[in-house]
Each structure stands twice: as structure tokens, then as C-alpha cells.
Design a protein around this motif. Structure first.
Motif, PDB file in Angstrom:
ATOM      1  N   MET A   1      60.684  92.837  66.585  1.00 44.40           N
ATOM      2  CA  MET A   1      59.849  91.766  67.148  1.00 44.40           C
ATOM      3  C   MET A   1      59.906  90.502  66.307  1.00 44.40           C
ATOM      4  N   THR A   2      60.533  90.532  65.127  1.00 42.22           N
ATOM      5  CA  THR A   2      60.723  89.412  64.195  1.00 42.22           C
ATOM      6  C   THR A   2      59.406  89.030  63.519  1.00 42.22           C
ATOM      7  N   PRO A   3      59.442  88.215  62.442  1.00 44.93           N
ATOM      8  CA  PRO A   3      58.192  87.814  61.774  1.00 44.93           C
ATOM      9  C   PRO A   3      57.162  87.147  62.691  1.00 44.93           C
ATOM     10  N   PRO A   4      57.548  86.202  63.574  1.00 47.95           N
ATOM     11  CA  PRO A   4      56.533  85.659  64.480  1.00 47.95           C
ATOM     12  C   PRO A   4      55.886  86.732  65.363  1.00 47.95           C
ATOM     13  N   GLY A   5      56.662  87.714  65.777  1.00 44.17           N
ATOM     14  CA  GLY A   5      56.100  88.805  66.561  1.00 44.17           C
ATOM     15  C   GLY A   5      55.147  89.657  65.756  1.00 44.17           C
ATOM     16  N   HIS A   6      55.491  89.897  64.492  1.00 40.27           N
ATOM     17  CA  HIS A   6      54.623  90.689  63.618  1.00 40.27           C
ATOM     18  C   HIS A   6      53.262  90.007  63.477  1.00 40.27           C
ATOM     19  N   TRP A   7      53.275  88.678  63.297  1.00 41.11           N
ATOM     20  CA  TRP A   7      52.012  87.958  63.161  1.00 41.11           C
ATOM     21  C   TRP A   7      51.256  87.895  64.481  1.00 41.11           C
ATOM     22  N   ASN A   8      51.950  87.880  65.596  1.00 40.22           N
ATOM     23  CA  ASN A   8      51.269  87.993  66.890  1.00 40.22           C
ATOM     24  C   ASN A   8      50.614  89.359  67.033  1.00 40.22           C
ATOM     25  N   GLN A   9      51.277  90.379  66.568  1.00 41.39           N
ATOM     26  CA  GLN A   9      50.694  91.724  66.602  1.00 41.39           C
ATOM     27  C   GLN A   9      49.409  91.771  65.778  1.00 41.39           C
ATOM     28  N   ILE A  10      49.427  91.148  64.604  1.00 36.52           N
ATOM     29  CA  ILE A  10      48.232  91.078  63.771  1.00 36.52           C
ATOM     30  C   ILE A  10      47.117  90.329  64.493  1.00 36.52           C
ATOM     31  N   ALA A  11      47.466  89.206  65.124  1.00 39.16           N
ATOM     32  CA  ALA A  11      46.473  88.399  65.827  1.00 39.16           C
ATOM     33  C   ALA A  11      45.862  89.144  67.008  1.00 39.16           C
ATOM     34  N   ILE A  12      46.682  89.832  67.766  1.00 37.77           N
ATOM     35  CA  ILE A  12      46.193  90.555  68.943  1.00 37.77           C
ATOM     36  C   ILE A  12      45.189  91.622  68.543  1.00 37.77           C
ATOM     37  N   GLU A  13      45.432  92.278  67.433  1.00 37.48           N
ATOM     38  CA  GLU A  13      44.476  93.276  66.943  1.00 37.48           C
ATOM     39  C   GLU A  13      43.175  92.599  66.498  1.00 37.48           C
ATOM     40  N   ALA A  14      43.290  91.420  65.892  1.00 32.98           N
ATOM     41  CA  ALA A  14      42.106  90.720  65.373  1.00 32.98           C
ATOM     42  C   ALA A  14      41.201  90.193  66.487  1.00 32.98           C
ATOM     43  N   ILE A  15      41.786  89.852  67.642  1.00 35.01           N
ATOM     44  CA  ILE A  15      41.006  89.204  68.708  1.00 35.01           C
ATOM     45  C   ILE A  15      40.564  90.163  69.801  1.00 35.01           C
ATOM     46  N   LYS A  16      40.831  91.443  69.648  1.00 38.66           N
ATOM     47  CA  LYS A  16      40.641  92.367  70.771  1.00 38.66           C
ATOM     48  C   LYS A  16      39.199  92.428  71.272  1.00 38.66           C
ATOM     49  N   ASP A  17      38.226  92.156  70.415  1.00 39.74           N
ATOM     50  CA  ASP A  17      36.827  92.216  70.842  1.00 39.74           C
ATOM     51  C   ASP A  17      36.233  90.826  71.112  1.00 39.74           C
ATOM     52  N   LYS A  18      37.075  89.814  71.101  1.00 33.75           N
ATOM     53  CA  LYS A  18      36.597  88.442  71.290  1.00 33.75           C
ATOM     54  C   LYS A  18      36.616  88.049  72.766  1.00 33.75           C
ATOM     55  N   PRO A  19      35.860  87.004  73.128  1.00 36.89           N
ATOM     56  CA  PRO A  19      35.883  86.534  74.520  1.00 36.89           C
ATOM     57  C   PRO A  19      37.291  86.120  74.949  1.00 36.89           C
ATOM     58  N   TYR A  20      37.520  86.206  76.232  1.00 31.35           N
ATOM     59  CA  TYR A  20      38.846  85.951  76.797  1.00 31.35           C
ATOM     60  C   TYR A  20      39.353  84.559  76.428  1.00 31.35           C
ATOM     61  N   GLU A  21      38.480  83.547  76.540  1.00 37.68           N
ATOM     62  CA  GLU A  21      38.877  82.179  76.246  1.00 37.68           C
ATOM     63  C   GLU A  21      39.260  82.022  74.776  1.00 37.68           C
ATOM     64  N   PHE A  22      38.549  82.713  73.903  1.00 39.20           N
ATOM     65  CA  PHE A  22      38.861  82.676  72.471  1.00 39.20           C
ATOM     66  C   PHE A  22      40.249  83.244  72.216  1.00 39.20           C
ATOM     67  N   GLN A  23      40.566  84.343  72.880  1.00 39.43           N
ATOM     68  CA  GLN A  23      41.875  84.972  72.703  1.00 39.43           C
ATOM     69  C   GLN A  23      42.995  84.020  73.102  1.00 39.43           C
ATOM     70  N   LEU A  24      42.848  83.393  74.255  1.00 34.47           N
ATOM     71  CA  LEU A  24      43.873  82.468  74.733  1.00 34.47           C
ATOM     72  C   LEU A  24      44.039  81.289  73.793  1.00 34.47           C
ATOM     73  N   GLU A  25      42.923  80.759  73.316  1.00 36.70           N
ATOM     74  CA  GLU A  25      42.962  79.600  72.430  1.00 36.70           C
ATOM     75  C   GLU A  25      43.644  79.937  71.114  1.00 36.70           C
ATOM     76  N   LEU A  26      43.270  81.068  70.528  1.00 35.00           N
ATOM     77  CA  LEU A  26      43.869  81.431  69.243  1.00 35.00           C
ATOM     78  C   LEU A  26      45.366  81.696  69.380  1.00 35.00           C
ATOM     79  N   LEU A  27      45.763  82.427  70.422  1.00 37.53           N
ATOM     80  CA  LEU A  27      47.187  82.728  70.589  1.00 37.53           C
ATOM     81  C   LEU A  27      47.993  81.463  70.849  1.00 37.53           C
TER      82      LEU A  27
END
Length: 402
Positions: free
Chosen positions: A226-252
Motif C-alpha cells: 500500500m506504500t507509505p502514504p497508504g500506511h498513514w491512511n491506514q493509521i488515520a482510518i483507525e483513528a477516525i473510526k468513532d468520529k462523525p462522518y463529516e470529521f472523517q471526510l475532512e481529515l482524510l
């Protein structure tokens, strides 16, 4: 691509104070879907990036395209302002979820026609909405034109020399945060870092601790993953899983703009200085080590700065702005589901950068300057998106952006 074999001894005894290796229990698919609807398209993107064997800069473009397409799909469905594209005034009878699924499928099919499945057939109106978002997204981030600067044979071995001419999203230019440059050969700084990479980064090293080997493998993420950018996206997705939908979209969106622009800035620095890799320098200048070999596979692009460090500095800057100094664990799908845990996102970025010295691929100054470059891009991205009212950071985080 070298496959690192981590022995049972490493798994048991490589337990540093700031990073721990543990076995991770997988989530059920039902639980994952409930936690984070957005994880589905991003996990699909990671799979296609790996199957297509994309290098990190090209992979960062894929993730950025997906992030802005999903963000704009939400804005389109909810009647909000889009990022970088115009939204038609026509309203369509398509739900946000259907639009996101349709945009994801269509985008993937255009990017990976040989491996992605064909999009589902929808009504003409809904298809028009999807095509509008996808086509405008692709026009924002076109692939840079190849650069014919070297001999044809040598050109074929280089990794994305044209990427310094890619179209940035928020940078003024690729050279806006160009790193200051490596130290002169034979300077005290160079000789010190040369010795460090020589003894710690060698293929078989008696000085490198087991955790260093684990770190190098954990953060390796070469083409075919998944490459380094993918690895950091994986980290982010785990971090935002309990956040509101709009927050998830904004952070990603914010994260992937910073990752994409960091790749452009790093590759501009790389091909501006054209600095030699540790293995080539040691083999050519050290008569006692003519066959010196790095632990990792040396990439075919210039050494300075570290791309891994630039991506990591940018990602840590964005995630810290949103979450602060939060401890977390990251799972490696390529290392049998193992986790490595960190005290903060900055701690993880430092570990990722240091892993390239353990891998024998970079010098210390390339790691440090890469982290700084990535952090500058992150701060710039946060400031620009805040000024444009694209994102709404917590007040404390906004005050820290310089």
C-alpha cells in the motif's frame, strides 16, 4: 522485492519503550463496516495500489483523488461547497452513500481498468452526477508528463523523475519547501552519519538491535504494497473510526492533500540535489567494504531527502493537529497482522524515518530534513484549507499553525 523474515526471537524480545510488537485480533467485516464506512473504498484503493505496484508518489495521487472525490460527493449530496471543483446546481435523487459508492467504483475503474471491476449501471441522472465528480477530480490531478533528461536505458531505471513537475494541490510550487541540501562529503556531519548507516544499516549487522530490524521491515512499504502514504491512511482510518462522518471526510481530505504535496516537494528535492545512496558511496570509497550491502532494497531515485520521512512528517503533522499527542497502534498486513505501538503520531514518524537508516537506505540528515519538509507541508496545508473554510480545526490546533 526483498521479503524480510522476522524470527520468533525478534517477536518475543524486540520490545522497545516506545514501540511494541504484538499480535492483533482481526475485526469482523460487520464490525468494520459499522465503525467506518469510508474504510471500504480506502482499503480497496490500497489493494489496487499494491496490485498495480505503484511507487509512493503515484500512490499518493490515487489516495488524494479518492479523498477529494469522496469529500466532494458528500458536499454534492448535502448541498455544501466542494473542494477544487464546481458542483452542478441540478439536484439528483441519489443518496450520499450511493453517490460515494458510485464515485469510488467509477474512479477505480478509470484508474485501474485492468484490475478494477466495472461500475454498476445506474440511472442516467445519477450516472451524470457521478461522472461530473470523477471527471473534474481527474482534471485536478493529471499525471505529470515524462521527462526525457537521461539516456533511454538509464531513464527506465529511475523512479518518477517527472514528479517534481506534478500539479500540486496547495503548494505554490514544488520547490516551495525544498530542503536546505545535504552536508559536504568529508564534513564531520557527513562522516558521523556515514558511520551510523554503515554499521546499523548493513544487511547482516552485529550492531543493529532486533527492534531496528523490525522497524525497517514494518515501515518498508515498497512498490507492491500500500506504500507509505497508504500506511498513514491506514493509521488515520483507525483513528477516525468513532468520529462523525463529516470529521472523517475532512481529515482524510486534509491528510491526503498533505501527503500528495509532500511527495511532490520531496521528489523536487531529490532530483535537485541528485545525492548518492549509502550503499553506492560505501562500495566506491571504502576499500574494506567493496561489497557492502544494505538491509533493504535501495530505491532507484536520489537519496536526499527521505521520501518515507517526508510522508511521515506530513501525516504526523496533520494527525497531531486533529488529535494531539495520542498514543496508538498500527497493524502491518504484510507482517502477519502484527502491531507496533507508539506514544504519539510524531513518535511514529520518527520511528518511520529512523527505519530507513536501519534499512541502510538513507543518511540521518536525509531523514531529519525529510521530516521537517513534511511538517512544513502539513502546516501549510492546514493553514490554506482553514483560510478557504474547507476545514474547521479545533481552536487550539489552529493557534499552533505557523
Amino acid at each position: 522485492m526483498r521479503i524480510f523474515i522476522i524470527t520468533l526471537w525478534v517477536l518475543i524480545y524486540a520490545l522497545p519503550s516506545s514501540a511494541v510488537v504484538t499480535a492483533a485480533a482481526p475485526h469482523s467485516s460487520k464490525q468494520q463496516n459499522a465503525e467506518n464506512f469510508l474504510s471500504i473504498p480506502f482499503e480497496t484503493a490500497m489493494r489496487y495500489v499494491a496490485e498495480a505496484e505503484l511507487e509512493a508518489p503515484a500512490a499518493s495521487r490515487i489516495y488524494a483523488l479518492l479523498a477529494l472525490s469522496l469529500f466532494n460527493s458528500h458536499q454534492f449530496a448535502m448541498g455544501g461547497d466542494a473542494y477544487k471543483i464546481s458542483i452542478s446546481q441540478d439536484r439528483y435523487s441519489i443518496s450520499r452513500e450511493e453517490l460515494i459508492e458510485g464515485v469510488s467504483e467509477t474512479l477505480f475503474y478509470k484508474l485501474f481498468p485492468e484490475i478494477a471491476k466495472q461500475p454498476r449501471v445506474l440511472t442516467a441522472d445519477n450516472q451524470a452526477a457521478i461522472q461530473h465528480i470523477v471527471s473534474q477530480s481527474l482534471s485536478i490531478l493529471p499525471l505529470p508528463e515524462p521527462i526525457i533528461q537521461y539516456s533511454e536505458a538509464f531513464q527506465a531505471t529511475l523512479i518518477h523523475p517527472e514528479w517534481r513537475d506534478a500539479t500540486p494541490l496547495e503548494l505554490v510550487s514544488a520547490r516551495q519547501f525544498r530542503a536546505k541540501g545535504p552536508p559536504p562529503f568529508n564534513s564531520p556531519e557527513f562522516l558521523k552519519t556515514l558511520e551510523r548507516v554503515r554499521i546499523y544499516g548493513e544487511d547482516v549487522s552485529e550492531y543493529r538491535l532486533a527492534d531496528g530490524s523490525v522497524s525497517a521491515a514494518f515501515w518498508g512499504n515498497p512498490a507492491g504494497t500500500m506504500t507509505p502514504p497508504g500506511h498513514w491512511n491506514q493509521i488515520a482510518i483507525e483513528a477516525i473510526k468513532d468520529k462523525p462522518y463529516e470529521f472523517q471526510l475532512e481529515l482524510l481530505l486534509t491528510l491526503n492533500i498533505a501527503l500528495y504535496d509532500s511527495g511532490i516537494a520531496a521528489w523536487d528535492t531529490k532530483y535537485h540535489y541528485n545525492y548518492i545512496r549509502p550503499d553506492n558511496y560505501i562500495q566506491k570509497t571504502d576499500p574494506d567494504n567493496p561489497n557492502w550491502k544494505a538491509m533493504g532494497d535501495t530505491p532507484h531515485h536520489p537519496e536526499y531527502v527521505s521520501g518515507h520521512s517526508a510522508f511521515s512528517g506530513a501525516a504526523a503533522g496533520i494527525l497531531t493537529a486533529y488529535f494531539g499527542d495520542t498514543a496508538f497502534c498500527s497493524q502491518s498486513k504484510s507482517m502477519w497482522g502484527l502491531e507496533r505501538c507508539f506514544t504519539s503520531f510524531q513518535n511514529a514518524a520518527q520511528d518511520a524515518g529512523q527505519s530507513r537508516i536501519y534499512g541502510g537506505i538513507h543518511f540521518d540528515f536525509s531523514n531529519m530534513d525529510g521530516l521537517i519538509l513534511g511538517q512544513k507541508v502539513a502546516n501549510h496545508t492546514l493553514r490554506r484549507l482553514t483560510e478557504q473554510n474547507v476545514i474547521s480545526l479545533p481552536s487550539k490546533a489552529s493557534q499552533k499553525i505557523k
